[in-house]
Design a protein around this motif. Structure first.
Motif, PDB file in Angstrom:
ATOM      1  N   ALA A 214       0.660  -1.429   0.022  1.00 37.02           N
ATOM      2  CA  ALA A 214       0.012   0.025  -0.081  1.00 37.02           C
ATOM      3  C   ALA A 214       0.899   1.382  -0.122  1.00 37.02           C
ATOM      4  O   ALA A 214       0.616   1.970  -0.688  1.00 37.02           O
ATOM      5  CB  ALA A 214      -1.125  -0.194   1.300  1.00 37.02           C
ATOM      6  N   VAL A 215       1.904   1.148   0.932  1.00 36.25           N
ATOM      7  CA  VAL A 215       2.961   2.320   0.873  1.00 36.25           C
ATOM      8  C   VAL A 215       3.538   2.438  -0.601  1.00 36.25           C
ATOM      9  O   VAL A 215       3.717   3.746  -1.125  1.00 36.25           O
ATOM     10  CB  VAL A 215       4.059   1.987   1.670  1.00 36.25           C
ATOM     11  CG1 VAL A 215       4.969   3.255   1.722  1.00 36.25           C
ATOM     12  CG2 VAL A 215       3.342   2.208   3.117  1.00 36.25           C
ATOM     13  N   ALA A 216       4.014   1.423  -1.340  1.00 39.35           N
ATOM     14  CA  ALA A 216       4.440   1.587  -2.492  1.00 39.35           C
ATOM     15  C   ALA A 216       3.373   2.071  -3.515  1.00 39.35           C
ATOM     16  O   ALA A 216       3.913   3.050  -4.331  1.00 39.35           O
ATOM     17  CB  ALA A 216       5.125   0.360  -3.021  1.00 39.35           C
ATOM     18  N   LEU A 217       2.361   1.772  -3.446  1.00 38.82           N
ATOM     19  CA  LEU A 217       1.339   2.068  -4.411  1.00 38.82           C
ATOM     20  C   LEU A 217       1.000   3.684  -4.258  1.00 38.82           C
ATOM     21  O   LEU A 217       0.939   4.352  -5.014  1.00 38.82           O
ATOM     22  CB  LEU A 217      -0.038   1.255  -4.439  1.00 38.82           C
ATOM     23  CG  LEU A 217      -0.051  -0.282  -4.687  1.00 38.82           C
ATOM     24  CD1 LEU A 217      -1.062  -0.981  -4.408  1.00 38.82           C
ATOM     25  CD2 LEU A 217       0.188  -0.137  -6.394  1.00 38.82           C
ATOM     26  N   ALA A 218       1.181   4.093  -3.092  1.00 37.94           N
ATOM     27  CA  ALA A 218       0.597   5.630  -2.607  1.00 37.94           C
ATOM     28  C   ALA A 218       1.772   6.287  -3.266  1.00 37.94           C
ATOM     29  O   ALA A 218       1.662   7.215  -3.720  1.00 37.94           O
ATOM     30  CB  ALA A 218       0.435   5.579  -1.309  1.00 37.94           C
ATOM     31  N   ALA A 219       2.800   5.731  -2.979  1.00 41.08           N
ATOM     32  CA  ALA A 219       4.343   6.685  -3.498  1.00 41.08           C
ATOM     33  C   ALA A 219       4.290   6.669  -4.768  1.00 41.08           C
ATOM     34  O   ALA A 219       4.762   7.858  -5.350  1.00 41.08           O
ATOM     35  CB  ALA A 219       5.582   5.736  -2.908  1.00 41.08           C
ATOM     36  N   LYS A 220       3.663   6.067  -5.605  1.00 43.38           N
ATOM     37  CA  LYS A 220       3.691   6.100  -7.035  1.00 43.38           C
ATOM     38  C   LYS A 220       2.770   7.232  -7.731  1.00 43.38           C
ATOM     39  O   LYS A 220       3.042   7.643  -8.754  1.00 43.38           O
ATOM     40  CB  LYS A 220       3.297   4.772  -7.649  1.00 43.38           C
ATOM     41  CG  LYS A 220       4.226   3.549  -7.870  1.00 43.38           C
ATOM     42  CD  LYS A 220       3.614   2.405  -8.326  1.00 43.38           C
ATOM     43  CE  LYS A 220       4.561   1.308  -8.419  1.00 43.38           C
ATOM     44  NZ  LYS A 220       5.820   1.439  -8.703  1.00 43.38           N
ATOM     45  N   THR A 221       2.047   7.753  -6.583  1.00 36.92           N
ATOM     46  CA  THR A 221       1.181   8.959  -7.065  1.00 36.92           C
ATOM     47  C   THR A 221       1.672  10.255  -6.648  1.00 36.92           C
ATOM     48  O   THR A 221       1.120  11.222  -6.761  1.00 36.92           O
ATOM     49  CB  THR A 221      -0.110   8.759  -6.389  1.00 36.92           C
ATOM     50  OG1 THR A 221      -0.088   9.075  -4.882  1.00 36.92           O
ATOM     51  CG2 THR A 221      -0.884   7.374  -6.701  1.00 36.92           C
ATOM     52  N   CYS A 222       2.939  10.013  -5.913  1.00 35.14           N
ATOM     53  CA  CYS A 222       3.638  11.305  -5.199  1.00 35.14           C
ATOM     54  C   CYS A 222       4.186  12.444  -6.145  1.00 35.14           C
ATOM     55  O   CYS A 222       4.992  12.140  -7.019  1.00 35.14           O
ATOM     56  CB  CYS A 222       4.676  10.854  -4.169  1.00 35.14           C
ATOM     57  SG  CYS A 222       5.242  12.161  -3.066  1.00 35.14           S
ATOM     58  N   LEU A 223       3.657  13.550  -5.997  1.00 32.47           N
ATOM     59  CA  LEU A 223       4.138  14.718  -6.750  1.00 32.47           C
ATOM     60  C   LEU A 223       4.196  15.959  -5.707  1.00 32.47           C
ATOM     61  O   LEU A 223       4.347  17.121  -5.992  1.00 32.47           O
ATOM     62  CB  LEU A 223       2.973  15.116  -7.764  1.00 32.47           C
ATOM     63  CG  LEU A 223       2.712  14.252  -8.863  1.00 32.47           C
ATOM     64  CD1 LEU A 223       1.533  14.639  -9.563  1.00 32.47           C
ATOM     65  CD2 LEU A 223       3.912  13.721  -9.790  1.00 32.47           C
ATOM     66  N   VAL A 224       4.939  15.600  -4.377  1.00 37.16           N
ATOM     67  CA  VAL A 224       5.217  16.612  -3.585  1.00 37.16           C
ATOM     68  C   VAL A 224       6.103  17.608  -4.074  1.00 37.16           C
ATOM     69  O   VAL A 224       6.079  18.772  -3.767  1.00 37.16           O
ATOM     70  CB  VAL A 224       5.528  15.968  -2.110  1.00 37.16           C
ATOM     71  CG1 VAL A 224       6.003  16.938  -1.129  1.00 37.16           C
ATOM     72  CG2 VAL A 224       4.369  15.214  -1.710  1.00 37.16           C
ATOM     73  N   CYS A 225       7.456  17.156  -4.567  1.00 35.91           N
ATOM     74  CA  CYS A 225       8.433  18.163  -4.891  1.00 35.91           C
ATOM     75  C   CYS A 225       8.403  17.972  -6.448  1.00 35.91           C
ATOM     76  O   CYS A 225       8.049  17.172  -7.095  1.00 35.91           O
ATOM     77  CB  CYS A 225       9.723  17.460  -4.207  1.00 35.91           C
ATOM     78  SG  CYS A 225      10.194  15.811  -4.971  1.00 35.91           S
ATOM     79  N   PRO A 226       9.020  19.058  -6.863  1.00 41.97           N
ATOM     80  CA  PRO A 226       8.986  19.619  -8.268  1.00 41.97           C
ATOM     81  C   PRO A 226       9.716  18.507  -9.099  1.00 41.97           C
ATOM     82  O   PRO A 226       9.595  18.203 -10.295  1.00 41.97           O
ATOM     83  CB  PRO A 226       9.744  20.643  -8.272  1.00 41.97           C
ATOM     84  CG  PRO A 226       9.689  21.552  -6.987  1.00 41.97           C
ATOM     85  CD  PRO A 226       9.378  20.359  -6.048  1.00 41.97           C
TER      86      PRO A 226
END
Length: 407
Positions: A214-226
């Motif tokens: 679940a953590v890995a799948l969530a991380a794939k959506t991450c756009l926190v930093c440019p």
């Protein structure tokens, strides 16, 4: 111009709407020449148009997100409104002012409901029985719950859940997403949903997630930093969830960015060779990076690695902390100064701290060594051989700190 009928799979089918819009707007088909309808249960929709005869076009991210937000709304003409927004951009005309106002108002409602769901999930959803299922009730006026199904699923660690809505039930049974009347829900493909108005990682409590997947799948959506917006994809760690050795590098490189896997480029191949010589099977370890996206500068057609900065390291820290918490390695090998500094919380000089076991606060044994890319940068063969042998010795030292039953 002949009239076109587009049949969508469900009332918020963004994927088919987008495919049809790419074809129709590329041919400048006017809004009033299209009818948008939703398929009935006994008549599945036909394949969307291929778009082969349409001129390609690009839409700003903000414009496409507004269209996606509108499709999540309760407006009866939402598909036509969203199409008109895109068509206006393609033909370089201003959208109708009244329509644009309606779209922004609808998008604000969708965003508000999304934020409410994100910020109140654990008060809305409660464990149900002893089977690990969660259940909640939400008075939603839009299809924001469907578009936030990924957020719910990841936050609840992939456990089954049910969300009762005014006229339907949305649920994840552990394998499929289902939506519709409680007595006859139908499967909904995650990839057909509109992108949520609020990013998946916004308000995500990573520390409460108990599933590494679940953590890995969530991380794939991450756009926190440019940096995340320029990389091809998130490169998360890989390996056994029961691994007793964890290796942490700086960031993925060009090859890793394209493959979506850590340590597969030239440095990764050297790393694999060193692991083998040290008697460590990579498949028994967990391998990851401090930063999950490739930071680079373009030089012509080449992408040249650029060192990760403090902001990128800070943005990725929750992902690395979750990997470490869920893997619970006995030995943590820090490959290079960036990884060591991030994990030890202080500036690290490799020359001073290399090859020295360090007791960490969670009981893990830490060991600092060089990053494999350091070996590739040696000026001559003698230096490469000497540094490679020293690196292998560090890996053997790390493995020696595993308990006999873990070796």
């Amino acid at each position: 111009m002949p009239h076109t009928v587009i049949t969508l799979a469900h009332p918020f089918d963004f994927a088919r709407w987008r495919a049809a819009t790419r074809d129709l707007a590329g041919r400048h088909v006017p809004t009033d020449a299209i009818t948008w309808q939703v398929a009935t249960p006994d008549a599945p929709p036909p394949p969307p148009p291929s778009g082969e005869n349409s001129a390609p076009f690009r839409i700003p991210r903000e414009t496409m997100q507004l269209a996606a937000d509108v499709i999540q709304s309760a407006l009866p003409d939402r598909f036509a409104l969203a199409y008109g927004l895109i068509l206006a951009h393609v033909i370089d005309s201003a959208p109708d002012a009244a329509d644009l106002a309606r779209m922004h108002e609808a998008a604000e409602t969708v965003r508000a409901e999304s934020l409410h769901l994100h910020q109140n999930l654990f008060s809305l959803m409660q464990p149900e029985g002893e089977g690990g299922t969660w259940h909640g009730t939400l008075d939603a006026r839009t299809h924001a719950p469907e578009s936030n199904a990924r957020f719910i699923t990841y936050q609840l660690s992939l456990a089954p859940w049910r969300l009762t809505l005014p006229d339907r039930e949305l649920c994840w049974n552990g394998r499929k997403l289902l939506d519709g009347p409680a007595d006859a829900p139908t499967p909904i493909a995650f990839n057909s949903l509109p992108p949520p108005a609020v990013p998946v990682v916004t308000d995500l409590d990573i520390e409460r997630i108990t599933s590494l997947r679940a953590v890995a799948l969530a991380a794939k959506t991450c756009l926190v930093c440019p940096m995340a917006r320029h990389a091809t994809q998130t490169v998360f760690g890989e390996g056994q969830t029961t691994a007793r050795m964890m290796f942490v590098g700086e960031q993925p490189g060009d090859k890793e960015d394209l493959a979506g896997r850590p340590f597969v480029g030239p440095a990764g191949q050297l790393f694999d060779r060193a692991l083998e010589e040290a008697g460590i099977r990579r498949e028994d370890a967990y391998v990851t990076n401090t930063v999950k996206h490739f930071k680079f500068q373009r030089r012509g057609t080449r992408r040249i690695h650029e060192k990760a900065g403090r902001d990128e390291i800070r943005a990725c820290a929750p992902w690395l902390a979750a990997e470490r918490r869920l893997i619970r390695p006995h030995v943590l090998v820090m490959l290079g100064a960036t990884a060591a500094s991030a994990l030890l919380g202080r500036t690290v000089t490799i020359g001073r701290e290399r090859s020295r076991p360090i007791g960490l606060e969670d009981g893990t044994t830490g060991l600092v060594t060089v990053h494999p890319s350091f070996l590739l940068r040696q000026p001559d063969e003698a230096s490469r051989t000497r540094e490679y042998e020293r690196f292998v010795a560090d890996l053997r030292l790390a493995a020696s700190h595993l308990a006999p039953t873990d070796a």
